[in-house]
Design an enzyme around this catalytic site. Structure first.
Site, PDB file in Angstrom:
ATOM      1  N   SER A 111      38.546  43.286  54.757  1.00  0.00           N
ATOM      2  CA  SER A 111      39.489  43.702  53.716  1.00  0.00           C
ATOM      3  C   SER A 111      39.270  45.140  53.246  1.00  0.00           C
ATOM      4  O   SER A 111      39.282  46.059  54.040  1.00  0.00           O
ATOM      5  CB  SER A 111      39.390  42.713  52.558  1.00  0.00           C
ATOM      6  OG  SER A 111      40.379  42.979  51.619  1.00  0.00           O
ATOM      7  N   HIS A 112      39.007  45.311  51.953  1.00  0.00           N
ATOM      8  CA  HIS A 112      38.893  46.640  51.355  1.00  0.00           C
ATOM      9  C   HIS A 112      37.479  47.199  51.477  1.00  0.00           C
ATOM     10  O   HIS A 112      37.220  48.308  51.025  1.00  0.00           O
ATOM     11  CB  HIS A 112      39.269  46.538  49.879  1.00  0.00           C
ATOM     12  CG  HIS A 112      38.468  45.466  49.193  1.00  0.00           C
ATOM     13  ND1 HIS A 112      38.694  44.138  49.428  1.00  0.00           N
ATOM     14  CD2 HIS A 112      37.419  45.529  48.348  1.00  0.00           C
ATOM     15  CE1 HIS A 112      37.823  43.421  48.742  1.00  0.00           C
ATOM     16  NE2 HIS A 112      37.036  44.240  48.075  1.00  0.00           N
ATOM     17  N   ASP A 275      45.342  48.151  51.432  1.00  0.00           N
ATOM     18  CA  ASP A 275      43.912  48.142  51.739  1.00  0.00           C
ATOM     19  C   ASP A 275      43.637  48.014  53.236  1.00  0.00           C
ATOM     20  O   ASP A 275      44.557  48.116  54.052  1.00  0.00           O
ATOM     21  CB  ASP A 275      43.219  47.005  50.974  1.00  0.00           C
ATOM     22  CG  ASP A 275      43.623  45.644  51.501  1.00  0.00           C
ATOM     23  OD1 ASP A 275      44.761  45.531  51.997  1.00  0.00           O
ATOM     24  OD2 ASP A 275      42.823  44.700  51.429  1.00  0.00           O
ATOM     25  N   ASP A 277      43.158  45.625  55.403  1.00  0.00           N
ATOM     26  CA  ASP A 277      43.933  44.687  56.221  1.00  0.00           C
ATOM     27  C   ASP A 277      45.365  44.501  55.735  1.00  0.00           C
ATOM     28  O   ASP A 277      46.072  43.594  56.197  1.00  0.00           O
ATOM     29  CB  ASP A 277      43.219  43.337  56.318  1.00  0.00           C
ATOM     30  CG  ASP A 277      43.022  42.667  54.975  1.00  0.00           C
ATOM     31  OD1 ASP A 277      42.903  43.388  53.970  1.00  0.00           O
ATOM     32  OD2 ASP A 277      42.998  41.425  54.924  1.00  0.00           O
ATOM     33  N   ASP A 279      46.793  43.527  52.885  1.00  0.00           N
ATOM     34  CA  ASP A 279      47.313  42.485  51.995  1.00  0.00           C
ATOM     35  C   ASP A 279      47.305  42.891  50.529  1.00  0.00           C
ATOM     36  O   ASP A 279      47.989  42.277  49.712  1.00  0.00           O
ATOM     37  CB  ASP A 279      46.605  41.135  52.223  1.00  0.00           C
ATOM     38  CG  ASP A 279      45.103  41.205  52.062  1.00  0.00           C
ATOM     39  OD1 ASP A 279      44.578  42.293  51.767  1.00  0.00           O
ATOM     40  OD2 ASP A 279      44.450  40.151  52.241  1.00  0.00           O
ATOM     41  N   ARG A 280      46.545  43.920  50.169  1.00  0.00           N
ATOM     42  CA  ARG A 280      46.534  44.346  48.764  1.00  0.00           C
ATOM     43  C   ARG A 280      47.536  45.472  48.542  1.00  0.00           C
ATOM     44  O   ARG A 280      47.912  46.167  49.481  1.00  0.00           O
ATOM     45  CB  ARG A 280      45.158  44.866  48.369  1.00  0.00           C
ATOM     46  CG  ARG A 280      44.088  43.816  48.439  1.00  0.00           C
ATOM     47  CD  ARG A 280      42.773  44.346  47.926  1.00  0.00           C
ATOM     48  NE  ARG A 280      41.801  43.267  47.892  1.00  0.00           N
ATOM     49  CZ  ARG A 280      40.771  43.199  47.064  1.00  0.00           C
ATOM     50  NH1 ARG A 280      40.573  44.183  46.195  1.00  0.00           N
ATOM     51  NH2 ARG A 280      39.940  42.186  47.090  1.00  0.00           N
ATOM     52  N   LYS A 374      48.736  37.248  50.757  1.00  0.00           N
ATOM     53  CA  LYS A 374      49.287  38.300  49.921  1.00  0.00           C
ATOM     54  C   LYS A 374      49.725  39.429  50.849  1.00  0.00           C
ATOM     55  O   LYS A 374      49.248  39.542  51.975  1.00  0.00           O
ATOM     56  CB  LYS A 374      48.291  38.758  48.875  1.00  0.00           C
ATOM     57  CG  LYS A 374      46.941  39.209  49.385  1.00  0.00           C
ATOM     58  CD  LYS A 374      46.032  39.444  48.203  1.00  0.00           C
ATOM     59  CE  LYS A 374      44.720  40.062  48.612  1.00  0.00           C
ATOM     60  NZ  LYS A 374      43.679  39.050  48.902  1.00  0.00           N
TER      61      LYS A 374
HETATM   62  C1  G16 Z   1      40.010  38.257  48.649  1.00  0.00           C
HETATM   63  C2  G16 Z   1      40.834  37.024  48.384  1.00  0.00           C
HETATM   64  C3  G16 Z   1      41.498  37.138  47.046  1.00  0.00           C
HETATM   65  C4  G16 Z   1      40.467  37.425  45.955  1.00  0.00           C
HETATM   66  C5  G16 Z   1      39.679  38.666  46.316  1.00  0.00           C
HETATM   67  C6  G16 Z   1      38.542  38.910  45.365  1.00  0.00           C
HETATM   68  O1  G16 Z   1      40.875  39.352  48.789  1.00  0.00           O
HETATM   69  O2  G16 Z   1      41.816  36.850  49.379  1.00  0.00           O
HETATM   70  O3  G16 Z   1      42.168  35.943  46.791  1.00  0.00           O
HETATM   71  O4  G16 Z   1      41.094  37.614  44.728  1.00  0.00           O
HETATM   72  O5  G16 Z   1      39.104  38.497  47.592  1.00  0.00           O
HETATM   73  O6  G16 Z   1      37.635  37.853  45.437  1.00  0.00           O
HETATM   74  P1  G16 Z   1      36.222  37.952  44.758  1.00  0.00           P
HETATM   75  O7  G16 Z   1      36.505  38.218  43.299  1.00  0.00           O
HETATM   76  O8  G16 Z   1      35.592  36.605  44.996  1.00  0.00           O
HETATM   77  O9  G16 Z   1      35.487  39.100  45.364  1.00  0.00           O
HETATM   78  P2  G16 Z   1      40.712  40.368  49.987  1.00  0.00           P
HETATM   79  O10 G16 Z   1      41.807  41.359  49.806  1.00  0.00           O
HETATM   80  O11 G16 Z   1      39.337  40.952  49.815  1.00  0.00           O
HETATM   81  O12 G16 Z   1      40.834  39.536  51.221  1.00  0.00           O
END
Ligand code: G16
Length: 539
Positions: A111-112, A275, A277, A279-280, A374
Site C-alpha cells: 500500500s502506502h 497511494d 496501490d 486505493d487511497r 476502496k
Molecule cells: C489498510 C486497510 C484499511 C485500513 C488501513 C489502516 O489500508 O485496507 O481498511 O483502514 O489499512 O489500517 P491500520 O490502521 O490497521 O494501519 P491500505 O491502504 O494500507 O491497504
C-alpha cells in the site's frame, strides 16, 4: 519435481490488509512460497480455476509474480490473468476478479508503505467477490502457514509480463492483459464523462493528480488525460517506480507536499493524490484540504449528481474511528448507516447483501459497490462529477455541507515505531480503567461512556472483538485508540479525535480538538508510555 518440502515460518499472520513485511523478510528461503501455498490450501479447489494476479509495481513485484505463476501451474489452476508489467491497482484487481469470474486474486502491495530493497512488500488474497479475504479466510491461511510441510512449484520459463498476450504453461493458460482497460471501461459506466470533459476542457478549471510514482499513473493518464481531456502535465509522478522515487506513496499533506504546493502556488481548482496501490485518495480544493471523513459524507450527500448513484443509495458505512459526519447525512437521507471495524474487508458482506452502496474510512479510503475495494481514482471522479454538475468549487461545496450538517472536526495522531511491550502495557492499563471512566472528568471534560469496540456482522453473524478503545464525552467529543495492523516495525499507536460543532465551522482542527487531546493525555498517559512528546504524523 514440483513438490518441495518446507516447514512453518513464524509471523505469517495477515494484518489489517494481508501480510506486510520488509522485502528482506520476503526474500528468506520459502517465505513467499509458504504463504502462497497456504492461500492455495485455503481454497476449496485450485484445479481448473481462474486466478487474477497483479501488484503495485514495487520492488520484488515481478519476481514474486514469476514465483506465483510457477506455483499456480503446479497447483493446477486453469487460467491466470495478470496485469501487463505485473501492474494492477488494488481496485483494478477487484474489478478484473468481478468481471472475469475467478476464485479470487493475489495482490502484491504494501500500500502506502515505501518500496525498495530495504523497504516493504506485501501480499493479500481477495475472494471471488473481488474483496479482501474475510477474517475467517485469513485465519485459515494463517493456520495453514503454521502447519505447512510442502509446497508445489514447477520449474518454468519466465513469462514475458511486458507484452499483452497469451501463454501456455503446463495445463494453465496465462493471459497478460491491459492493466487499465477493464477499469477504465467500468468508470465510464458510472460517471457522466461528458459533463466532466466539458468542465475540464472549458479552460477555466485546472487540476493536478499526483500518482506519487506509484500504480495509478497509467490509470490517471488514460482516464484524466486520455478520456477527459486534462492537459498532460496535470498528472504528475505518473511513472510507476519500484522504489516510488524514494518517497512514501502516501496521499496526505506530508507525503504529497509537492501536490499541495502546486495546487496552492498555481491556484489550481482541484488536486488529488493516490497511494502505492491506488486505493487511497486525498482531495484538495484551492488552499483547502478536505478531510477523508468529510469527503465521504459530502460524496454521500451529493451522490445524486452521479449517474450510477442517482436513483439513491442502499445504505452507507464507515469504519468506527472515522468521524460521524457520514451518520448525519444518513440520518437526513433516511439511510441505514453501519459502523464497522477498521479494514475494508468488513464492508464486503454489507455490499454483497446490498445493504450499502457507499462506504469509507478516515485512512483516506472511499468506495462504493462498483468493486469490493476502496478506490482512489473513483473518489477523484466522484468529486469531478459533482464539481461539474454543481458548478461550485470544492471549498464552496464543503462549506455549504458544514452549514447544513454542522462540522465534525477530526484528526488522527500516529505514534510510529513505538516499543511493542510499552504499547501493550498502555492498552492493558487503559482497558482495566475503562469501567471506571464514565462519570469522571479529565482535563475538564466529562466522560459519558467508555468501551472496547466489538462488531457483529449483520449478514453472517461473525463477531470481531477488541477493535479499538472508544471514549465518549458529554460534549459530543470522542477519542479512539487502537494499534495499527499494517505497520512493519514495532507498534504504531493511532489516536483518533473527533468533535462535532454546529456553530463554529472554520476552526483549525488541531485547535478545535485540543481539549480532547488534553483529556487523552490525562486518561491514557500517552507520553509516559510511548516516551514521545508529540505524534510522528498528524492527519
Ligand atoms: C489498510 C486497510 C484499511 C485500513 C488501513 C489502516 O489500508 O485496507 O481498511 O483502514 O489499512 O489500517 P491500520 O490502521 O490497521 O494501519 P491500505 O491502504 O494500507 O491497504
Amino acid at each position: 519435481m514440483t513438490l518441495h518440502a518446507t516447514s512453518p515460518i513464524e509471523g505469517q499472520k495477515p494484518g489489517t490488509s494481508g501480510l506486510r513485511k520488509k522485502v528482506k523478510v520476503f526474500q528468506q528461503n520459502n517465505y513467499l512460497e509458504n504463504f502462497v501455498q497456504s492461500i492455495f490450501n485455503a481454497l476449496e479447489r485450485c484445479e481448473g480455476e481462474r486466478l487474477v494476479v497483479g501488484g503495485d509495481g514495487r520492488y520484488l513485484n515481478r519476481d514474486a509474480i514469476q514465483t506465483i505463476i510457477e506455483m499456480a501451474v503446479a497447483n493446477g489452476f486453469g487460467e491466470l490473468i495478470i496485469g501487463q508489467g505485473g501492474i494492477l491497482s488494488t481496485p483494478a484487481a477487484s474489478c478484473v476478479i468481478r468481471k472475469y469470474p475467478s476464485c479470487g486474486g493475489i495482490v502484491l502491495s504494501a500500500s502506502h508503505n515505501p518500496g525498495g530493497p530495504d523497504e516493504d512488500f506485501g501480499i493479500k488474497f481477495n475472494g471471488p467477490n473481488g474483496g479482501p479475504a474475510t477474517e475467517s479466510m485469513t485465519e485459515v491461511i494463517y493456520r495453514n502457514t503454521q502447519q505447512i510441510t510442502e509446497y508445489r512449484k514447477a520449474d518454468l520459463e519466465p513469462v514475458d509480463l511486458d507484452k499483452i498476450g497469451e501463454h501456455k504453461r503446463g495445463a494453465t493458460l496465462i493471459r497478460v492483459i491491459d492493466s487499465v482497460a477493464d477499469y477504465a471501461e467500468l468508470m465510464q459506466q458510472l460517471f457522466d464523462f461528458d459533463a466532466m470533459r466539458a468542465l475540464i476542457s472549458a479552460g477555466n478549471f485546472h487540476l493536478c493528480f499526483d500518482a506519487m510514482h506509484a500504480v495509478t499513473g497509467p490509470y490517471a493518464k488514460q482516464i484524466l488525460v486520455g478520456l477527459l481531456g486534462a492537459s498532460s502535465d496535470s498528472v504528475i509522478n505518473a511513472e510507476p517506480k519500484e522504489d516510488f522515487g524514494g518517497h512514501h506513496p502516501d496521499p496526505n499533506l506530508v507525503h504529497a507536499a509537492e501536490l499541495v504546493d502546486r495546487v496552492n502556488e498555481q491556484g489550481l481548482d482541484f488536486g488529488a493524490a493516490s497511494d502505492g496501490d491506488g486505493d487511497r485518495n486525498m482531495v484538495l480544493g484551492n488552499n483547502f484540504y478536505i478531510n477523508p471523513c468529510d469527503s465521504l459524507a459530502l460524496l454521500a450527500a451529493q451522490s445524486g449528481h452521479i449517474p450510477a448513484y442517482s436513483s439513491g443509495l442502499a445504505g452507507v458505512a464507515r469504519s468506527m474511528p472515522t468521524s460521524r459526519a457520514l451518520d448525519r447525512v444518513a440520518a437526513k437521507l433516511n439511510l441505514d448507516c453501519y459502523e464497522t471495524p477498521t479494514g475494508w474487508k468488513f464492508f464486503g458482506n454489507l455490499m454483497d447483501a446490498e445493504r450499502i452502496t457507499f462506504c469509507g474510512e478516515e485512512s483516506f479510503g472511499t468506495g462504493s459497490n462498483h468493486v469490493r475495494e476502496k478506490d482512489g481514482l473513483w473518489a477523484v471522479l466522484c468529486w469531478l462529477n459533482v464539481l461539474a454538475a454543481t458548478g461550485k468549487s470544492a471549498a464552496e461545496l464543503m462549506q455549504e455541507h458544514w452549514g447544513v450538517y454542522g462540522r465534525d472536526y477530526f484528526s488522527r495522531h500516529d505514534y510510529e515505531g513505538v516499543d511493542s511491550d510499552a504499547a501493550a502495557t498502555m492498552f492493558t492499563e487503559l482497558k482495566q480503567k475503562l469501567p471506571t471512566l464514565a462519570g469522571s472528568a479529565y482535563a475538564g471534560l466529562s466522560v459519558e461512556q467508555a468501551d472496547e469496540f466489538s462488531y457483529t456482522d449483520p449478514v453472517d453473524g461473525s463477531v470481531s472483538q477488541g477493535q479499538g478503545v472508544r471514549i465518549f464525552f458529554s460534549t459530543g467529543g470522542r477519542i479512539v485508540l487502537r494499534l495499527s495492523g499494517t505497520g512493519t516495525s514495532g507498534a504504531t499507536l493511532r489516536v483518533y479525535y473527533d468533535q462535532f460543532d454546529a456553530q463554529q465551522l472554520d476552526l483549525d482542527p488541531q485547535v478545535a480538538l485540543a481539549p480532547l487531546m488534553r483529556a487523552a493525555e490525562a486518561i491514557v498517559g500517552i507520553q509516559k508510555h510511548t516516551g514521545r512528546a508529540a505524534p510522528d504524523v498528524v492527519t
